[in-house]
Design an enzyme around this catalytic site. Structure first.
Site, PDB file in Angstrom:
ATOM      1  N   ARG A 167       0.831  -1.211   0.000  1.00 17.56           N
ATOM      2  CA  ARG A 167       0.000   0.000   0.000  1.00 17.56           C
ATOM      3  C   ARG A 167       0.870   1.268   0.000  1.00 17.56           C
ATOM      4  NH1 ARG A 167      -3.137  -3.746  -0.288  1.00 17.56           N
ATOM      5  NH2 ARG A 167      -5.259  -3.786   0.535  1.00 17.56           N
ATOM      6  N   SER A 239     -10.456  -0.864   3.754  1.00 18.51           N
ATOM      7  CA  SER A 239      -9.622  -1.041   4.950  1.00 18.51           C
ATOM      8  C   SER A 239      -9.216   0.320   5.484  1.00 18.51           C
ATOM      9  CB  SER A 239      -8.339  -1.796   4.601  1.00 18.51           C
ATOM     10  OG  SER A 239      -8.637  -3.049   4.070  1.00 18.51           O
ATOM     11  N   GLU A 337      -4.612   3.379   6.889  1.00 17.73           N
ATOM     12  CA  GLU A 337      -4.245   3.203   5.491  1.00 17.73           C
ATOM     13  C   GLU A 337      -4.881   4.334   4.678  1.00 17.73           C
ATOM     14  OE1 GLU A 337      -4.906   0.896   1.523  1.00 17.73           O
ATOM     15  OE2 GLU A 337      -6.454   0.981   3.033  1.00 17.73           O
TER      16      GLU A 337
HETATM   17  N1  EPU Z   1     -10.253 -11.303  10.385  1.00 17.96           N
HETATM   18  C1  EPU Z   1     -10.885 -11.398  11.610  1.00 17.96           C
HETATM   19  N2  EPU Z   1     -11.763 -10.412  11.954  1.00 17.96           N
HETATM   20  C2  EPU Z   1     -12.038  -9.366  11.148  1.00 17.96           C
HETATM   21  C3  EPU Z   1     -11.381  -9.259   9.907  1.00 17.96           C
HETATM   22  C4  EPU Z   1     -10.482 -10.239   9.538  1.00 17.96           C
HETATM   23  O1  EPU Z   1     -10.665 -12.339  12.370  1.00 17.96           O
HETATM   24  O2  EPU Z   1     -12.855  -8.524  11.543  1.00 17.96           O
HETATM   25  C5  EPU Z   1      -9.346 -12.391   9.960  1.00 17.96           C
HETATM   26  C6  EPU Z   1      -9.953 -13.227   8.837  1.00 17.96           C
HETATM   27  O3  EPU Z   1     -10.756 -14.265   9.343  1.00 17.96           O
HETATM   28  C7  EPU Z   1      -8.747 -13.745   8.115  1.00 17.96           C
HETATM   29  C8  EPU Z   1      -7.731 -12.634   8.294  1.00 17.96           C
HETATM   30  O4  EPU Z   1      -8.179 -11.828   9.384  1.00 17.96           O
HETATM   31  O5  EPU Z   1      -8.234 -14.878   8.762  1.00 17.96           O
HETATM   32  C9  EPU Z   1      -7.562 -11.781   7.037  1.00 17.96           C
HETATM   33  O6  EPU Z   1      -8.823 -11.227   6.646  1.00 17.96           O
HETATM   34  P1  EPU Z   1      -9.119 -10.835   5.107  1.00 17.96           P
HETATM   35  O7  EPU Z   1      -8.839 -11.985   4.208  1.00 17.96           O
HETATM   36  O8  EPU Z   1     -10.468 -10.229   5.062  1.00 17.96           O
HETATM   37  O9  EPU Z   1      -8.019  -9.784   4.751  1.00 17.96           O
HETATM   38  P2  EPU Z   1      -7.413  -8.524   5.510  1.00 17.96           P
HETATM   39  O10 EPU Z   1      -5.991  -8.802   5.805  1.00 17.96           O
HETATM   40  O11 EPU Z   1      -8.296  -8.135   6.657  1.00 17.96           O
HETATM   41  C10 EPU Z   1      -6.516  -7.398   3.340  1.00 17.96           C
HETATM   42  C11 EPU Z   1      -6.626  -6.084   2.619  1.00 17.96           C
HETATM   43  C12 EPU Z   1      -7.958  -5.950   1.915  1.00 17.96           C
HETATM   44  C13 EPU Z   1      -8.077  -7.084   0.931  1.00 17.96           C
HETATM   45  C14 EPU Z   1      -7.951  -8.417   1.685  1.00 17.96           C
HETATM   46  C15 EPU Z   1      -7.923  -9.608   0.762  1.00 17.96           C
HETATM   47  C16 EPU Z   1      -5.220  -4.549   3.861  1.00 17.96           C
HETATM   48  C17 EPU Z   1      -5.157  -3.332   4.712  1.00 17.96           C
HETATM   49  N3  EPU Z   1      -6.441  -4.983   3.536  1.00 17.96           N
HETATM   50  O12 EPU Z   1      -7.501  -7.409   4.376  1.00 17.96           O
HETATM   51  O13 EPU Z   1      -7.932  -4.723   1.186  1.00 17.96           O
HETATM   52  O14 EPU Z   1      -9.322  -7.044   0.248  1.00 17.96           O
HETATM   53  O15 EPU Z   1      -6.716  -8.451   2.425  1.00 17.96           O
HETATM   54  O16 EPU Z   1      -6.722  -9.626   0.064  1.00 17.96           O
HETATM   55  O17 EPU Z   1      -4.182  -5.066   3.482  1.00 17.96           O
HETATM   56  C18 EPU Z   1      -8.544  -2.430   1.191  1.00 17.96           C
HETATM   57  O18 EPU Z   1      -7.344  -2.174   1.107  1.00 17.96           O
HETATM   58  O19 EPU Z   1      -9.416  -1.527   1.242  1.00 17.96           O
HETATM   59  C19 EPU Z   1      -8.970  -3.824   1.293  1.00 17.96           C
HETATM   60  C20 EPU Z   1     -10.246  -4.158   1.467  1.00 17.96           C
END
Ligand code: EPU
Length: 341
Positions: A167, A239, A337
């Site tokens: 990012r 995010s 972010e």
């Molecule tokens: N999780 C939780 N609780 C929550 C959210 C997530 O326990 O409230 C756990 C999920 O169960 C999973 C892990 O955290 O095990 C990761 O969750 P997720 O796959 O939703 O991805 P993220 O790391 O929370 C990142 C990006 C997203 C992108 C997703 C998928 C960042 C800041 N965010 O989220 O990007 O869609 O991965 O690749 O890196 C964005 O930048 O606006 C965005 C949505």
């Protein structure tokens, strides 16, 4: 064509749905138009106060903006080079990124499909280095075309000079941040079949279906729709926080108490791991937590939403509460972010 408005409402110009005013708002749809705006009396000499926005999907106005908001509407998706294995495509910075993904999938070009349904425009995608489901925008980029706000000349910045990171890019930091406005992005897409299905539940979502570009795009769209709020209905900027990188030692300490804590490897850093901020926020007891009209989104705690006529300070204060609570609970400092203006 250009328009310049003073004391302009930003409602409809940011996906948080915040109703504030910008001192000056300018729109252009050609590079020449951007030059004209930059030499206008209202703007000349105030270049340090310029913020060029896309769809406004990664910004939070913290109040009225006493500066200049510019928005480019430069369009065009054109194949400029083609070999047996790849196409090079020049995309105007004002093209909605998801329209570009739909175009690529429709033409049978691989590489953009995992970045389906991310709000925002293509120029901003190059600045923000948007990423999802194991793909990052920066990896598609061949070069970025910019207008230099000092010389008013166009310049081409090669991918290797864009300093792409998680990012992050050259364009998010001074002096480039003030000096360059992105006008077009040249990306490379593959004509050879290649999928990236390793992240999380992407494979599971495709279970029983043929692996095609259209099906992968549909699966990603569905996964996002389940987890992420639709900004046209509930204001948000995706995010709100970045996933923090912590030491393996600290991670093992947390894991002793929370065996299910997820983590990701950090390329080139064996002693560090990235942990999902959403998980940290949820496990700090903040799922659905409300402050004024702002709320931690129930289905994905990484997202702050404008649940009910939130004021900018509701959201900024909620962000502070989240950062403080996670710090107290896990001794981890998470950071926004979203760009807070
Ligand atoms: N999780 C939780 N609780 C929550 C959210 C997530 O326990 O409230 C756990 C999920 O169960 C999973 C892990 O955290 O095990 C990761 O969750 P997720 O796959 O939703 O991805 P993220 O790391 O929370 C990142 C990006 C997203 C992108 C997703 C998928 C960042 C800041 N965010 O989220 O990007 O869609 O991965 O690749 O890196 C964005 O930048 O606006 C965005 C949505």
């Amino acid at each position: 064509m250009i328009t310049i408005t003073t004391n302009a409402s930003m409602l409809g110009k940011n996906t948080f749905g915040i109703d504030v005013k910008a001192a000056v708002f300018g729109e252009y749809n050609t590079v020449e138009g951007l030059r004209m705006i930059l030499t206008n009396e209202l703007i000349k000499g105030r270049k340090h106060q310029i913020w060029n926005i896309g769809q406004g999907s990664n910004i939070l106005f913290s109040g009225n903006y006493d500066g200049i908001i510019l928005h480019g509407k430069i369009k065009g998706i054109d194949i400029i080079d083609e070999t047996d294995t790849e196409v090079t495509v020049r995309v105007g910075a004002g093209e909605i990124w998801d329209d570009v993904v739909a175009w690529a999938v429709g033409h049978g070009f691989y590489g953009a499909e995992n970045l389906s349904a991310i709000p925002g425009e293509t120029g901003a995608a190059a600045v923000q280095n948007i990423g999802a489901y194991g793909a990052e925008f920066g990896n598609l980029v061949k070069h970025v075309e910019v207008l230099n706000t000092e010389t008013l000349e166009t310049e081409t910045i090669a991918q290797s000079d864009c300093q792409y990171g998680y990012r992050d890019s050259l364009f998010k930091h001074q002096p480039a941040k003030q000096l360059y406005v992105v006008t077009a992005v040249v990306i490379r897409l593959s004509k050879a079949v290649s999928f990236n299905l390793e992240y999380g539940n992407v494979k599971a979502a495709l279970d029983g279906k043929e692996i095609t570009l259209a099906n992968v795009r549909d699966a990603i769209v569905d996964i996002r729709a389940c987890k992420l709020p639709d900004w046209t209905k509930t204001g948000n900027a995706g995010s709100f926080f970045k996933n923090p990188v912590i030491s393996k030692e600290q991670f093992e300490g947390i894991k002793a108490n929370y065996p299910n804590i997820p983590s990701y490897k950090v390329a080139g850093e064996d002693n560090k791991v990235k942990v999902p901020a959403g998980w940290l926020i949820e496990n700090s007891g903040l799922k659905g937590f409300r402050h004024g009209g702002a709320q931690v989104y129930e289905k994905q705690c990484l997202v702050l939403v404008n649940a009910d006529n939130a004021s900018p300070s509701d959201i900024v204060e909620l962000s502070d509460i989240v950062i403080r609570t996670v710090k107290e609970k896990f001794d981890i400092e998470i950071s926004p972010e979203v760009n807070i203006l």
